[in-house]
Write a protein that holds these residues in place. Structure first.
Motif, PDB file in Angstrom:
ATOM      1  N   GLY A   1       0.813  -1.213   0.000  1.00  0.00           N
ATOM      2  CA  GLY A   1       0.000   0.000   0.000  1.00  0.00           C
ATOM      3  C   GLY A   1       0.842   1.255   0.000  1.00  0.00           C
ATOM      4  N   LEU A   2       1.913   1.249   0.782  1.00  0.00           N
ATOM      5  CA  LEU A   2       2.804   2.409   0.811  1.00  0.00           C
ATOM      6  C   LEU A   2       3.478   2.624  -0.537  1.00  0.00           C
ATOM      7  N   ALA A   3       3.922   1.545  -1.158  1.00  0.00           N
ATOM      8  CA  ALA A   3       4.562   1.667  -2.477  1.00  0.00           C
ATOM      9  C   ALA A   3       3.581   2.182  -3.520  1.00  0.00           C
ATOM     10  N   GLY A   4       2.344   1.703  -3.471  1.00  0.00           N
ATOM     11  CA  GLY A   4       1.346   2.197  -4.411  1.00  0.00           C
ATOM     12  C   GLY A   4       1.044   3.658  -4.208  1.00  0.00           C
ATOM     13  N   ALA A   5       0.978   4.089  -2.938  1.00  0.00           N
ATOM     14  CA  ALA A   5       0.701   5.494  -2.657  1.00  0.00           C
ATOM     15  C   ALA A   5       1.841   6.402  -3.097  1.00  0.00           C
ATOM     16  N   LEU A   6       3.073   5.889  -3.045  1.00  0.00           N
ATOM     17  CA  LEU A   6       4.217   6.705  -3.444  1.00  0.00           C
ATOM     18  C   LEU A   6       4.458   6.687  -4.946  1.00  0.00           C
ATOM     19  N   ALA A   7       4.246   5.522  -5.572  1.00  0.00           N
ATOM     20  CA  ALA A   7       4.553   5.385  -6.995  1.00  0.00           C
ATOM     21  C   ALA A   7       3.387   5.724  -7.904  1.00  0.00           C
ATOM     22  N   GLY A   8       2.185   5.821  -7.378  1.00  0.00           N
ATOM     23  CA  GLY A   8       1.032   6.129  -8.212  1.00  0.00           C
ATOM     24  C   GLY A   8       1.125   7.517  -8.821  1.00  0.00           C
ATOM     25  N   ARG A   9       0.339   7.718  -9.826  1.00  0.00           N
ATOM     26  CA  ARG A   9       0.338   9.006 -10.516  1.00  0.00           C
ATOM     27  C   ARG A   9      -0.383  10.063  -9.695  1.00  0.00           C
ATOM     28  N   ALA A  10       0.068  11.293  -9.842  1.00  0.00           N
ATOM     29  CA  ALA A  10      -0.568  12.399  -9.132  1.00  0.00           C
ATOM     30  C   ALA A  10      -2.000  12.587  -9.630  1.00  0.00           C
ATOM     31  N   ARG A  11      -2.840  13.034  -8.746  1.00  0.00           N
ATOM     32  CA  ARG A  11      -4.242  13.214  -9.083  1.00  0.00           C
ATOM     33  C   ARG A  11      -4.428  14.423  -9.989  1.00  0.00           C
ATOM     34  N   ARG A  12      -5.223  14.235 -11.025  1.00  0.00           N
ATOM     35  CA  ARG A  12      -5.495  15.319 -11.976  1.00  0.00           C
ATOM     36  C   ARG A  12      -6.882  15.900 -11.817  1.00  0.00           C
ATOM     37  N   SER A  13      -7.820  15.102 -11.322  1.00  0.00           N
ATOM     38  CA  SER A  13      -9.191  15.585 -11.181  1.00  0.00           C
ATOM     39  C   SER A  13      -9.312  16.454  -9.932  1.00  0.00           C
ATOM     40  N   VAL A  14     -10.202  17.453  -9.992  1.00  0.00           N
ATOM     41  CA  VAL A  14     -10.440  18.333  -8.857  1.00  0.00           C
ATOM     42  C   VAL A  14     -11.627  17.859  -8.024  1.00  0.00           C
ATOM     43  N   ARG A  15     -12.265  16.794  -8.425  1.00  0.00           N
ATOM     44  CA  ARG A  15     -13.415  16.289  -7.677  1.00  0.00           C
ATOM     45  C   ARG A  15     -12.942  15.655  -6.373  1.00  0.00           C
ATOM     46  N   PRO A  16     -13.685  15.805  -5.276  1.00  0.00           N
ATOM     47  CA  PRO A  16     -13.286  15.220  -3.993  1.00  0.00           C
ATOM     48  C   PRO A  16     -13.262  13.702  -4.040  1.00  0.00           C
ATOM     49  N   ARG A  17     -12.351  13.121  -3.264  1.00  0.00           N
ATOM     50  CA  ARG A  17     -12.181  11.673  -3.280  1.00  0.00           C
ATOM     51  C   ARG A  17     -12.986  10.962  -2.204  1.00  0.00           C
ATOM     52  N   SER A  18     -13.565  11.700  -1.306  1.00  0.00           N
ATOM     53  CA  SER A  18     -14.266  11.049  -0.198  1.00  0.00           C
ATOM     54  C   SER A  18     -15.334  10.069  -0.655  1.00  0.00           C
ATOM     55  N   PRO A  19     -16.125  10.346  -1.715  1.00  0.00           N
ATOM     56  CA  PRO A  19     -17.096   9.324  -2.142  1.00  0.00           C
ATOM     57  C   PRO A  19     -16.443   8.023  -2.582  1.00  0.00           C
ATOM     58  N   LEU A  20     -15.304   8.114  -3.274  1.00  0.00           N
ATOM     59  CA  LEU A  20     -14.620   6.896  -3.728  1.00  0.00           C
ATOM     60  C   LEU A  20     -14.085   6.099  -2.549  1.00  0.00           C
ATOM     61  N   VAL A  21     -13.470   6.788  -1.592  1.00  0.00           N
ATOM     62  CA  VAL A  21     -12.937   6.101  -0.419  1.00  0.00           C
ATOM     63  C   VAL A  21     -14.060   5.445   0.374  1.00  0.00           C
ATOM     64  N   LEU A  22     -15.160   6.183   0.573  1.00  0.00           N
ATOM     65  CA  LEU A  22     -16.301   5.633   1.296  1.00  0.00           C
ATOM     66  C   LEU A  22     -16.876   4.432   0.562  1.00  0.00           C
ATOM     67  N   ALA A  23     -16.948   4.519  -0.763  1.00  0.00           N
ATOM     68  CA  ALA A  23     -17.470   3.399  -1.541  1.00  0.00           C
ATOM     69  C   ALA A  23     -16.594   2.165  -1.399  1.00  0.00           C
ATOM     70  N   CYS A  24     -15.287   2.341  -1.350  1.00  0.00           N
ATOM     71  CA  CYS A  24     -14.374   1.202  -1.196  1.00  0.00           C
ATOM     72  C   CYS A  24     -14.593   0.501   0.139  1.00  0.00           C
TER      73      CYS A  24
END
Length: 224
Positions: free
Chosen positions: A133-156
């Motif tokens: 999880g740490l590697a994915g959080a560090l190596a993943g691409r930077a976020r481009r969308s300005v929409r809030p992520r809370s719905p996605l996290v809650l859905a997960c």
């Protein structure tokens, strides 16, 4: 279509990395005699020969490169940092739990409930999941969308809760070890019978939550 193909290839590559990490531990352990703390039950299939423990240094030296490779796979799949971290942590953790529980079940010849309960208490599940999880959080691409992520996290999280409920209902024995560790000891029989349909409802509602549907929010609150 290209996104589906990219996700499928990334999933296969990530699974191959996880399998390779486990295989390297089995190959290295007989030749490693390093001092210091060890990770117990890291190799549950070698429990009968009393070689299931792996030196912590060896365990870290195998899983850190594996986690970095998983992060690179997530980046190649163009996954954002939050998505990559969550997916890798959940995927590696779930696979480690199932593989460890299945291995304990085969070696110890005990009921499945006891085997998976023992697996849930081993560090071999949580350390690789945290590293991935740490590697994915560090190596993943930077976020481009300005929409809030809370719905996605809650859905997960809602989808994960629903999936656990469904698994609890379909697994053999009365209760799975993981659900038994999280839920109260005494649950009314009616609520136990409703675990599977309510869990399925949460999985369905999670998709609506990711899309900010008010009705899905109401369903999730009522079910939970």
């Amino acid at each position: 279509m290209a996104r589906v193909v990219r996700a499928a290839v990334a999933s296969v590559a990530a699974f191959a990395v996880v399998l390779a990490a486990s295989g390297w531990l089995y190959l290295i352990q007989p030749h490693s005699a390093l001092p210091g703390p060890a990770v117990p039950d890291a190799l549950p299939l070698d429990e009968l020969s009393r070689r299931s423990a792996v030196p912590l240094l060896v365990f870290v030296c195998v899983w850190v490169p594996a986690a970095l490779l998983l992060g690179l796979v997530a980046r190649a799949a163009r996954a954002e940092r939050l998505t990559a971290g969550l997916m890798l942590a959940l995927g590696v953790g779930a696979w480690s739990y199932l593989a460890t529980g299945g291995s304990i079940l085969i070696v110890r010849q005990i009921p499945a409930e006891q085997a998976f309960h023992a697996a849930a208490g081993t560090r071999v599940i949580y350390v690789p999941a945290a590293l991935a999880g740490l590697a994915g959080a560090l190596a993943g691409r930077a976020r481009r969308s300005v929409r809030p992520r809370s719905p996605l996290v809650l859905a997960c999280f809602v989808a994960a809760a629903g999936a656990l409920g469904v698994l609890d209902a379909i697994l053999p024995d009365q209760r799975s070890a993981l659900i038994g560790a999280l839920a109260p000891e005494h649950v009314h029989g009616v609520s136990t019978a409703l675990v599977a349909p309510l869990g399925l409802a949460l999985v369905v509602a999670a998709r609506g939550l990711a899309r900010r549907k008010h009705r899905a929010w109401q369903v999730a609150v009522i079910v939970l």
